[in-house]
Write a protein that holds these residues in place. Structure first.
Motif, PDB file in Angstrom:
ATOM      1  N   ASN A 254     -26.479  22.612  45.666  1.00 29.74           N
ATOM      2  CA  ASN A 254     -25.583  23.452  46.461  1.00 29.74           C
ATOM      3  C   ASN A 254     -26.229  24.769  46.812  1.00 29.74           C
ATOM      4  O   ASN A 254     -26.121  25.251  47.944  1.00 29.74           O
ATOM      5  N   LYS A 258     -27.199  25.969  50.585  1.00 27.19           N
ATOM      6  CA  LYS A 258     -26.712  27.267  51.065  1.00 27.19           C
ATOM      7  C   LYS A 258     -27.853  28.086  51.644  1.00 27.19           C
ATOM      8  O   LYS A 258     -27.697  28.740  52.689  1.00 27.19           O
ATOM      9  N   PHE A 312     -19.227  26.995  48.135  1.00 24.02           N
ATOM     10  CA  PHE A 312     -19.741  25.781  47.505  1.00 24.02           C
ATOM     11  C   PHE A 312     -19.148  25.669  46.102  1.00 24.02           C
ATOM     12  O   PHE A 312     -19.337  26.566  45.276  1.00 24.02           O
TER      13      PHE A 312
END
Length: 468
Positions: A254, A258, A312
Motif C-alpha cells: 500500500n 501510494k 489506504f
C-alpha cells in the motif's frame, strides 16, 4: 508616418516593432488554439466518463434470499441514491499466473465529486461462508479458481466481496502485476522509502531481491522486486527481523502504490497518456474501457486529488489463535468493518447494516458461525471430536513356559478379538468425560445454535491499518 525632404513617407520610430509584436501575438494565439483543439480531440478520444451500472431497486432490503441450492444468503445493495453524483466503487485484484489464487484484492471507492478515495486491502486468508470442505477452500483468495476463473470467476469474486461489504462493486479491474513495473518505467522511475532489509533469493525463478532500508530511487525492475518480496532468506542475518506476514506485505505494498500514485498524478505525465493507455490495454482486464480508466485519471489530475486524500487501509480483522483448526487465517472484525464501510466505502446514502453482511466468526471450539445464522458447509458448525487414544497395556509377566518347536503354534486356540468399539469410541459416539469428571463443553449443544465467541485479547486481536 512622416515625409522626408524628397516627399517620400517615412515610418514613425518603433512602427515596425509594433507590427512584429502584433504578428508574434497572433502566432502565439494561433498555436494556443491549435494546442487546445488537439487536447480536446485527444481528450474526447482517450477520456470517457463511465456509466454507472443499473441494478434491481428491489434488492435494497438486505433480507435473506434463497440462492437456489437451499442456502439463505444476504442480498447486497446494487442500486439506490448515491452520496454524490460521481461516486464509484471498483474491485481490483491480481491472480497468480501459476496457481490462479488472488493474493492481491483491493476494494476502491472514489468520490470524484468531493475528490476523496479509499483503498481497502482484503487479506487473502480471509475466511468466507463457503461450501468448500477444506480450510483453503474457505479462503477468499480461492474463489476466483473455484468459479472456474474467467468471467464466472470474476462474478463469483465480486459476489463474495459484496457479502463482506454489503454492496456489489460497480466495476472490476484485473491486473497483471507486471503493469506496475512498466508504469514505473513510463513515468521515469519512482522514489520509495523501503522500510526494512530485503534479502531474498530464489534461484529457480532467477529472482534476487537485495535492498537496504531507506529512501531510494527504483526503476521498473526494482519496483517489481519490491512488490514480489515475501520474506528474507533463512540464512540471512535479517531473517525474521521484520515483515514476512501477509499483513506486513499488504501494508508495504500500500505504501509503495501510494508513492507510485503520487508521482503518476502529475501534469507532466499527461503527455504520456498514449503510452500509458497501451500499457493498460496489454496488462488489464476490466469491464471499464481504457477511456473510462483515463477519465478517472484525468479527474484525479485536474480535479486536484492529492495523495493525502487517498486513504489506504486494511480490512479490520481478527487473527485465529494457535491450536484452532483455522490457525493462521483471519476473519472480519464486525463492528470495525461496518464502521469503515459506512464511513469510507459505501457509495449509497442508506447505511449498510449487519443484516446485509455474511461474515464468518471462528469460535474457540474450532467451529464457524455466520452472521446470517446459516453455514454453506453445515459440517463447519460441528465441533471436532478429539479422541485421546488409550495407552497400550504392557504384556503381563507370566510363568508360562514359552512355546517350543515340539508344540506347533497352530495347535493353539486363537484369542478372540473384541470389536474395535471396545478399545476406543467411534467418531460418531459422544465424547467421553475427561479426568475431572465433567464432559467437554463442545458437547453441550449443537454448533449451529452457538453464539460466536468474542476473540481473546491475547490471541485474536483486531488489527486495522491506519491512514497511509
Amino acid at each position: 508616418m512622416t515625409s522626408n525632404p524628397n516627399g517620400k513617407r517615412r515610418e514613425a520610430p518603433g512602427g515596425r516593432r509594433k507590427e512584429w509584436r502584433r504578428a508574434i501575438i497572433l502566432i502565439v494565439l494561433a498555436l494556443i488554439m491549435v494546442l487546445v483543439a488537439t487536447v480536446v480531440v485527444l481528450y474526447s478520444r482517450w477520456v470517457q466518463r463511465p456509466t454507472l451500472p443499473g441494478g434491481d431497486p428491489a434488492a435494497e432490503s438486505g433480507a435473506p434470499v434463497d440462492d437456489g441450492v437451499g442456502i439463505d444468503s444476504v442480498q447486497p445493495k446494487v442500486s439506490g441514491e448515491r452520496k454524490s453524483e460521481d461516486f464509484y466503487t471498483i474491485l481490483v485484484f491480481g491472480p497468480d499466473e501459476t496457481s490462479g489464487l488472488t493474493d492481491v484484492m483491493m476494494l476502491v471507492s472514489y468520490d470524484v465529486t468531493n475528490q476523496q478515495a479509499t483503498v481497502m486491502s482484503i487479506p487473502r486468508d480471509t475466511l468466507i461462508n463457503s461450501s468448500g470442505r477444506t480450510v483453503p477452500q474457505k479462503m477468499l483468495n480461492a474463489v476466483y479458481n473455484r468459479y472456474g476463473q474467467g468471467e464466472e470467476g470474476v462474478e463469483g469474486l465480486k459476489s463474495e466481496v459484496s457479502e463482506l461489504v454489503g454492496f456489489v462493486p460497480d466495476y472490476y479491474v484485473m491486473i497483471d502485476w507486471q503493469l506496475v513495473g512498466e508504469m514505473v518505467n513510463a513515468i521515469g522511475g519512482v522514489w520509495f522509502d523501503i522500510p526494512y532489509h530485503m534479502d531474498y533469493d530464489d534461484p529457480y525463478q532467477d529472482l534476487h531481491i537485495h535492498f537496504e532500508p531507506g529512501y531510494q530511487y527504483l526503476n521498473g525492475e526494482d519496483a517489481m522486486k519490491v512488490i514480489r518480496w515475501r520474506h528474507n532468506n533463512k540464512t540471512s542475518p535479517y531473517y525474521g527481523e521484520s515483515g514476512g506476514s501477509d499483513i506486513s506485505r499488504i501494508e508495504m505494498r500500500n505504501d509503495f502504490l501510494k508513492a507510485v500514485l503520487s508521482q503518476t498524478l502529475q501534469l507532466k505525465n499527461v503527455t504520456k497518456i498514449g503510452e500509458l493507455a497501451d500499457l493498460f490495454g496489454e496488462n488489464v482486464q476490466s469491464d471499464l474501457t481504457i477511456e473510462n480508466l483515463f477519465w478517472f485519471a484525468s479527474q484525479a489530475i485536474f480535479g486536484g486529488l492529492r495523495v493525502d486524500d487517498v486513504n489506504f487501509v486494511v480490512m479490520p480483522y481478527y487473527g485465529v489463535p494457535e491450536g484452532n483448526p483455522y490457525y493462521g487465517r483471519v476473519y472480519p472484525n464486525q463492528s470495525a468493518l461496518l464502521e469503515m464501510i459506512n464511513r469510507s466505502l459505501n457509495p449509497f446514502v442508506d447505511e449498510v447494516t449487519l443484516n446485509e453482511l455474511d461474515l464468518i466468526t471462528v469460535n474457540s471450539n474450532g467451529t464457524l458461525s455466520s452472521t446470517t445464522g446459516v453455514l454453506a458447509d453445515p459440517t463447519a458448525g460441528i465441533p471436532p471430536v478429539v479422541v485421546t487414544p488409550k495407552p497400550e497395556p504392557s504384556a503381563p509377566v507370566t510363568s508360562q513356559e514359552p512355546v517350543t518347536s515340539q508344540e506347533p503354534v497352530t495347535s493353539q486356540e486363537p484369542e478372540p478379538s473384541g470389536p474395535a468399539t471396545s478399545e476406543e469410541p467411534a467418531a460418531s459416539q459422544a465424547p467421553q468425560p475427561s479426568d475431572s469428571g465433567s464432559p467437554p463443553a463442545v458437547s453441550q449443544e449443537p454448533a449451529a445454535s452457538q453464539q460466536p465467541d468474542p476473540p481473546a485479547s491475547s490471541e485474536a486481536v483486531g488489527v486495522q491499518s491506519g491512514q497511509a
